[in-house]
Write a protein that holds these residues in place. Structure first.
Motif, PDB file in Angstrom:
ATOM      1  N   UNK A  40     -34.011  -2.062   9.321  1.00 13.26           N
ATOM      2  CA  UNK A  40     -33.005  -2.644   8.439  1.00 13.26           C
ATOM      3  C   UNK A  40     -31.632  -2.581   9.083  1.00 13.26           C
ATOM      4  N   UNK A  41     -30.975  -3.744   9.159  1.00 13.73           N
ATOM      5  CA  UNK A  41     -29.617  -3.831   9.688  1.00 13.73           C
ATOM      6  C   UNK A  41     -28.698  -4.291   8.554  1.00 13.73           C
ATOM      7  N   UNK A  42     -28.101  -3.331   7.834  1.00 13.08           N
ATOM      8  CA  UNK A  42     -27.315  -3.693   6.646  1.00 13.08           C
ATOM      9  C   UNK A  42     -26.171  -4.662   6.960  1.00 13.08           C
ATOM     10  N   UNK A  43     -25.671  -4.622   8.170  1.00  9.07           N
ATOM     11  CA  UNK A  43     -24.559  -5.500   8.540  1.00  9.07           C
ATOM     12  C   UNK A  43     -24.908  -6.973   8.434  1.00  9.07           C
ATOM     13  N   UNK A  44     -26.218  -7.262   8.506  1.00  6.25           N
ATOM     14  CA  UNK A  44     -26.631  -8.665   8.435  1.00  6.25           C
ATOM     15  C   UNK A  44     -27.013  -9.091   7.026  1.00  6.25           C
ATOM     16  N   UNK A  45     -27.074  -8.152   6.106  1.00  2.00           N
ATOM     17  CA  UNK A  45     -27.533  -8.464   4.745  1.00  2.00           C
ATOM     18  C   UNK A  45     -26.436  -9.183   3.966  1.00  2.00           C
ATOM     19  N   UNK A  46     -26.820 -10.249   3.266  1.00  2.00           N
ATOM     20  CA  UNK A  46     -25.863 -11.012   2.450  1.00  2.00           C
ATOM     21  C   UNK A  46     -26.056 -10.788   0.956  1.00  2.00           C
ATOM     22  N   UNK A  47     -27.041  -9.964   0.592  1.00  2.35           N
ATOM     23  CA  UNK A  47     -27.256  -9.675  -0.832  1.00  2.35           C
ATOM     24  C   UNK A  47     -27.989 -10.760  -1.595  1.00  2.35           C
ATOM     25  N   UNK A  48     -28.805 -11.560  -0.907  1.00  5.81           N
ATOM     26  CA  UNK A  48     -29.446 -12.699  -1.582  1.00  5.81           C
ATOM     27  C   UNK A  48     -30.673 -12.302  -2.390  1.00  5.81           C
ATOM     28  N   UNK A  49     -31.229 -11.115  -2.121  1.00  2.00           N
ATOM     29  CA  UNK A  49     -32.383 -10.579  -2.859  1.00  2.00           C
ATOM     30  C   UNK A  49     -33.697 -11.324  -2.610  1.00  2.00           C
ATOM     31  N   UNK A  50     -33.741 -12.145  -1.568  1.00  2.00           N
ATOM     32  CA  UNK A  50     -35.011 -12.834  -1.297  1.00  2.00           C
ATOM     33  C   UNK A  50     -36.103 -11.833  -0.923  1.00  2.00           C
ATOM     34  N   UNK A  51     -35.711 -10.711  -0.309  1.00  2.00           N
ATOM     35  CA  UNK A  51     -36.692  -9.667   0.019  1.00  2.00           C
ATOM     36  C   UNK A  51     -37.309  -9.102  -1.257  1.00  2.00           C
TER      37      UNK A  51
END
Lengths: 618, 159
Positions: B7-18
Motif C-alpha cells: 500500500x502506497x498511501x501517497x497514491x490513494x485518492x479516496x475513491x473507495x473502489x477497493x
C-alpha cells in the motif's frame, strides 16, 4: 435492477418519514437522479409556486449507478424550483453522500412542506427520523458536520447541510456534503433552509446488490475504467491540474470573462491557474495544492485539496483555516478571481473555503461581486452602501470581506446575497447583471465561444456551463473540433450536448467522464446493471425527453422565449482583445434554428407533436 | 513466491473502489461497510490511507483462536477464517494489534482479508496503483529507492 426501488418521503409539516416504492414506469423513461426527480417534481409541484414557500418540494435523488463500481458512480442531484431563477433547479454533487444514501437503501428522498422548528434528517439504513436541529441551526456547514459527528459518535456518518448564508436568505446558497462537495447552484440550499431543514446525515451499510448481470457489470466497468485512465484529459490533465487545467487555455482563447465581462482576457490569469497551484509559495515553501482527491468510485480524481499560506492576511489570526480543505476548481477560481480582477491565489482559496464553510455558490457569488465592483466603479454603489469597504476591481481585501459578509448575511452581505440580477436592479443598472434567467454566468465568454452563448440562453436552470458544455468541442476538440468563433452548426451542437448531458446526469455518473466516454461507453454499464435494454440511442432519446420536461416546467412557471436571451453587453459590446476581438455573440443567428430543431414553436413552446413523440406527461 | 499487498498511501485518492471490489468479491454486494480493506481520510492533513491485514507470519489472531478457526494458507500466506468453524467469540479481534480482523453482526462470524485466494480484488480495482500485489520480499524496495535518491553522495567535508 440497480435501483433500490425505494423512495423516502419526508413530510416536514407533520414531521413524518415514510417509505414508498419507486415509480418504475417512470424510471424506465427517466432513468434516475436528474430525469426521474424532474418527473416527480412535475407531478407533485405547482410550477407557479413560491420557491421558498411550503408548496415547493426538495428532492435528493441518486441514479441507478450511484453506489456501484461504475467509475464516478457516486453522484446525486438536488431538484426543486429555484429561488434565484424561478425555474427548475437541478444541482449535482459528488463526494460520498449520494452513494451513502443509496447504500442505505434509498433511491430518492422527497422533502415536502415546512417544519415548524429547525430539524435534520437522520438516516441509518431503513430507519429515518427527523431530529431537532437546535444545536446546529445558526452554525456553519463545517461546524454542523463536527457537531453531528460528535452527537452520533460515528465516523461513518455522511452529512449534507446548508450553511448560515442559506439561513440568512442568500439566493444562491447551495447544499454542501462531505465538507466541500456541493450541490451548488440556483439556490437549492436556500430552499432547504426555507423548510427549516438544516442537514441530512446518513449511514448506509446495506449496499447495492441487485445488479442485473454482475459478471458482465464488473467486466464492462473495468473496461471503461481503463478508457478513463488512458485518456489524456481524464487520466492526466484532470488528476494533475484539476479543472484548473483550463485557466490559461481559456485565457489564451480570449474567452475568460474579466471584470464583470468588460474584458475577455485577464492579465493575472497565470497567477490563479492550476499550474500556479503547484508552485511552492514564497513564505512557507509549500504549494497551494496538497493532493488531488476522488469522489466515491471515481477514477479521475480531479478534486483539489489545498492549504492557504498561514501568513496570508486572510488567515493570519485564524488557525481554523490553516488545514487542508477543498481547493479551487476552475469555475470558482474564475469567478472569485478573473471576474473580480483579483489575482491573489491565497485570497481566492480563502474565499473558496468560506463558500464551502457557509454553503454558497462561488460562481454566483464571484459574479455578483464583480457586478457590485462595476457598480462601485461607476459610482452607483458607494462606501456608504457598503459600510466603508472600497469595492474596487482587483481588491483581495474586498473579496475576502465580501465572502465573510455573504456567509452571515450581515450588512452589505444581504445585498450581495441577492445575486447579480436583483443587486443591479436595486442600484439602478439592470444591464450590468451578467445573468440569464437570474443566474450568473460561468467562466466562458460567449463572444469567443459562440456555442456557449446559446447554451446559456437556453439552459433550463439559467446560465450554466454544465447543461451543454460545447467548450469541449469548440476549444478542446472533444468529440470533434468546431470553430468557436462561428455560429453556424451550433444549434445542433448545443441540442446534442444538452440531450446527452441530461441522460448522463440521470445515471449516477459524473459528467467529467464525457471527456473520454460517449454514451456508447455509458450504455453497456447501465445495460449490465439495469432492467431492460439500454442503448446509446435510448439514452439520447431519454435525454431529449428530460430536457423537454424541464422546459415544460419552466414554461408553466411563466418563463417565455423572452427569457432565452443574453445581457446586452454580450450582444452589443464587442470583445476587445484576443482571437474574438471585434466579435459579439450571435445569439439571434442560432436561437430560431435551435427552436426548430427542438420541435418547439417560434415562442419556445413545446408542441403537441413533440410532446407526443417523446411521451411527455400531458 | 509469496506475494503481499503493498500500500502506497501517497497514491490513494479516496475513491473507495477497493472497498467496493472487496465487498463485491466477498459478499456479492457493493458495500464498503463489508469491506476487509478500509480507506481512512485524514481531512485536515489532506491524506487518504488504505489499510488492511498484513498477514503476519506469526499471526496473533490465529494463535488466539480457541477453536482453530483461523488457518495459514500455505499457498498465499494469508490467514483465513474458516467460517463453519468460527464461533464468533471475537478473541481474535482483541488479539490483533492492528484491528484488521472484525466481527460481522450479520453472519455472527469474524471477517478479514484472505487475499482473495491469491488474486486480490482491491489491487485489481485500484485506479492509481496505491494498492498493488507484489513479491513479499520487496515491499520496501520502492521506499528504499526513494530514500536512496535523497541521500547526499557528496564526500563529507572534513574540518
Amino acid at each position: 435492477m440497480a435501483w433500490a426501488n425505494k423512495v423516502l418521503r419526508v413530510n416536514l409539516n407533520e414531521g413524518t418519514c415514510s417509505s414508498e416504492p419507486l415509480n418504475m414506469e417512470w424510471a424506465k423513461e427517466y432513468i434516475g437522479q436528474r430525469g426521474l426527480a424532474t418527473r416527480y417534481l412535475v407531478e407533485e409541484v405547482d410550477p407557479t409556486c413560491d420557491p421558498l414557500g411550503s408548496d415547493n418540494k426538495l428532492i435528493f435523488a441518486t441514479g441507478p449507478l450511484t453506489g456501484t463500481m461504475a467509475s464516478t458512480g457516486g453522484r446525486y442531484s438536488v431538484i426543486t424550483k429555484g429561488p434565484l431563477t424561478g425555474a427548475i433547479a437541478c444541482s449535482n454533487s459528488g463526494g460520498y453522500l449520494g452513494a451513502e444514501l443509496k447504500l442505505a437503501g434509498w433511491d430518492m428522498v422527497i422533502f415536502e412542506g415546512k417544519s415548524a422548528e429547525p430539524v435534520y434528517l437522520y438516516v441509518v439504513n431503513e430507519s429515518a427520523e427527523l431530529l431537532s436541529a437546535s444545536a446546529i441551526w445558526g452554525k456553519s456547514v463545517w461546524e454542523t458536520d463536527e457537531i453531528l459527528h460528535k452527537t452520533h459518535q460515528d465516523t461513518r456518518l455522511r452529512i449534507a447541510a446548508c450553511g448560515r448564508s442559506a439561513e440568512a436568505g442568500c439566493l444562491y446558497a447551495g447544499i454542501v456534503n462531505d465538507l466541500h462537495r456541493a450541490a451548488g447552484r440556483s439556490g437549492v440550499g436556500t430552499v432547504m433552509a426555507s423548510k427549516n431543514l438544516k442537514a441530512i446525515a446518513v449511514i448506509g451499510t446495506q449496499g447495492v446488490g441487485n445488479i442485473k448481470d454482475p459478471a458482465r457489470f464488473m467486466q464492462t466497468t473495468a473496461e471503461q475504467k481503463k478508457v478513463l485512465v488512458d485518456h489524456p484529459v481524464t487520466g492526466t490533465g484532470l488528476p494533475t491540474l484539476g479543472t484548473q487545467v483550463l485557466m490559461n487555455v481559456i485565457n489564451e482563447t480570449g474567452a475568460l470573462p474579466t471584470r464583470n465581462m468588460r474584458d475577455v482576457q485577464f492579465e493575472g490569469a497565470n497567477n490563479i491557474s492550476g499550474e500556479q497551484m503547484l508552485e511552492p509559495r514564497e513564505r512557507d515553501g509549500k504549494p497551494n495544492l496538497t493532493t488531488n482527491a476522488a469522489c466515491f468510485a471515481c477514477t479521475i480524481a480531479c478534486g483539489r485539496i489545498s492549504t492557504i499560506d498561514q501568513g496570508h492576511f486572510t488567515v493570519e489570526n485564524k488557525p481554523q483555516y490553516w488545514g487542508n480543505s477543498g481547493g479551487l476548481e476552475y469555475e470558482a477560481a474564475w469567478a472569485l478571481g478573473a471576474d473580480t480582477g483579483v489575482d491573489d491565489l491565497d485570497a481566492l482559496t480563502y474565499a473558496n473555503f468560506v463558500c464551502n464553510e457557509d454553503g454558497f455558490d462561488p460562481i454566483s457569488f464571484g459574479s455578483t461581486l464583480a457586478a457590485a465592483m462595476e457598480l462601485y466603479d461607476i459610482g452607483a454603489i458607494t462606501k456608504e452602501d457598503t459600510g466603508g469597504m472600497e469595492l474596487k476591481f482587483g481588491s483581495a481585501e474586498a473579496l475576502a470581506w465580501s465572502a465573510e459578509k455573504v456567509a452571515t448575511g450581515e450588512g452589505f452581505g444581504a445585498d450581495l446575497g441577492l445575486g447579480s440580477k436583483r443587486l443591479c436592479e436595486k442600484y439602478g443598472h439592470p444591464d450590468l447583471s451578467m445573468t440569464v434567467k437570474g443566474q450568473e454566468f460561468p467562466a466562458y465568454d460567449p463572444r469567443a465561444i459562440q456555442g456557449m452563448g446559446l447554451t446559456y440562453a437556453t439552459s433550463n436552470r439559467g446560465a450554466c456551463h454544465l447543461r451543454s458544455y460545447t467548450v469541449s468541442s469548440e476549444i478542446l476538440g472533444i468529440p470533434e473540433k468546431t470553430d468557436p468563433l462561428v455560429t453556424e452548426g451550433k444549434a445542433g451542437l448545443v441540442k446534442a450536448f444538452q440531450d446527452v448531458t441530461a441522460a448522463w446526469d440521470s445515471t449516477g455518473l459524473c459528467l467529467f467522464t464525457s471527456f473520454a466516454w460517449s454514451l456508447e461507453n455509458v450504455a453497456p454499464q447501465l445495460d449490465a446493471a439495469c432492467e431492460g435494454e439500454w442503448t446509446a440511442d435510448r439514452l439520447m432519446e431519454t435525454g431529449e425527453r428530460i430536457w423537454n420536461l424541464e422546459r415544460e416546467f419552466n414554461n408553466r412557471a411563466g418563463l417565455t422565449s423572452a427569457d432565452d436571451t443574453l445581457p446586452k453587453r454580450l450582444l452589443e459590446e464587442a470583445a476587445k482583445t484576443g482571437p474574438a476581438e471585434g466579435k459579439v455573440c450571435g445569439l439571434d443567428e442560432m436561437l430560431p434554428e435551435y427552436y426548430e430543431m427542438r420541435g418547439w414553436t417560434k415562442d419556445g413552446q413545446v408542441t403537441d407533436e413533440t410532446r407526443s413523440r417523446l411521451a411527455l406527461p400531458g | 513466491m509469496l506475494k503481499s499487498l503493498h500500500i502506497d498511501p501517497g497514491k490513494c485518492t479516496g475513491c473507495l473502489q477497493c472497498e467496493m471490489a472487496c465487498s463485491f468479491e466477498n459478499e456479492g454486494v457493493f458495500n464498503p461497510a463489508k469491506s476487509r480493506i478500509k480507506v481512512f481520510t485524514f481531512h485536515h492533513e489532506g491524506r487518504f490511507t488504505p489499510y488492511t491485514c498484513t498477514q503476519c507470519a506469526e499471526a496473533w489472531c490465529l494463535q488466539a483462536c480457541p477453536v482453530d478457526a483461523i488457518v495459514n494458507n500455505v499457498v498465499t500466506g494469508s490467514k483465513d477464517v474458516l467460517a463453519d468453524r468460527c464461533v464468533g467469540c471475537k478473541v481474535c479481534t482483541v488479539a490483533c494489534p492492528f484491528g484488521t480482523i472484525n466481527y460481522d453482526q450479520d453472519s455472527g462470524k469474524v471477517i478479514k482479508c484472505d487475499l482473495c485466494g491469491g488474486d486480490p480484488a482491491c489491487a485489481k480495482a485500484c485506479p492509481t496503483e496505491a494498492i498493488t500485489y507484489i513479491n513479499a520480499d520487496q515491499t520496501g524496495l520502492e521506499r528504499m529507492r526513494a530514500w536512496a535518491a535523497k541521500t547526499d553522495n557528496a564526500p563529507q567535508a572534513t574540518a
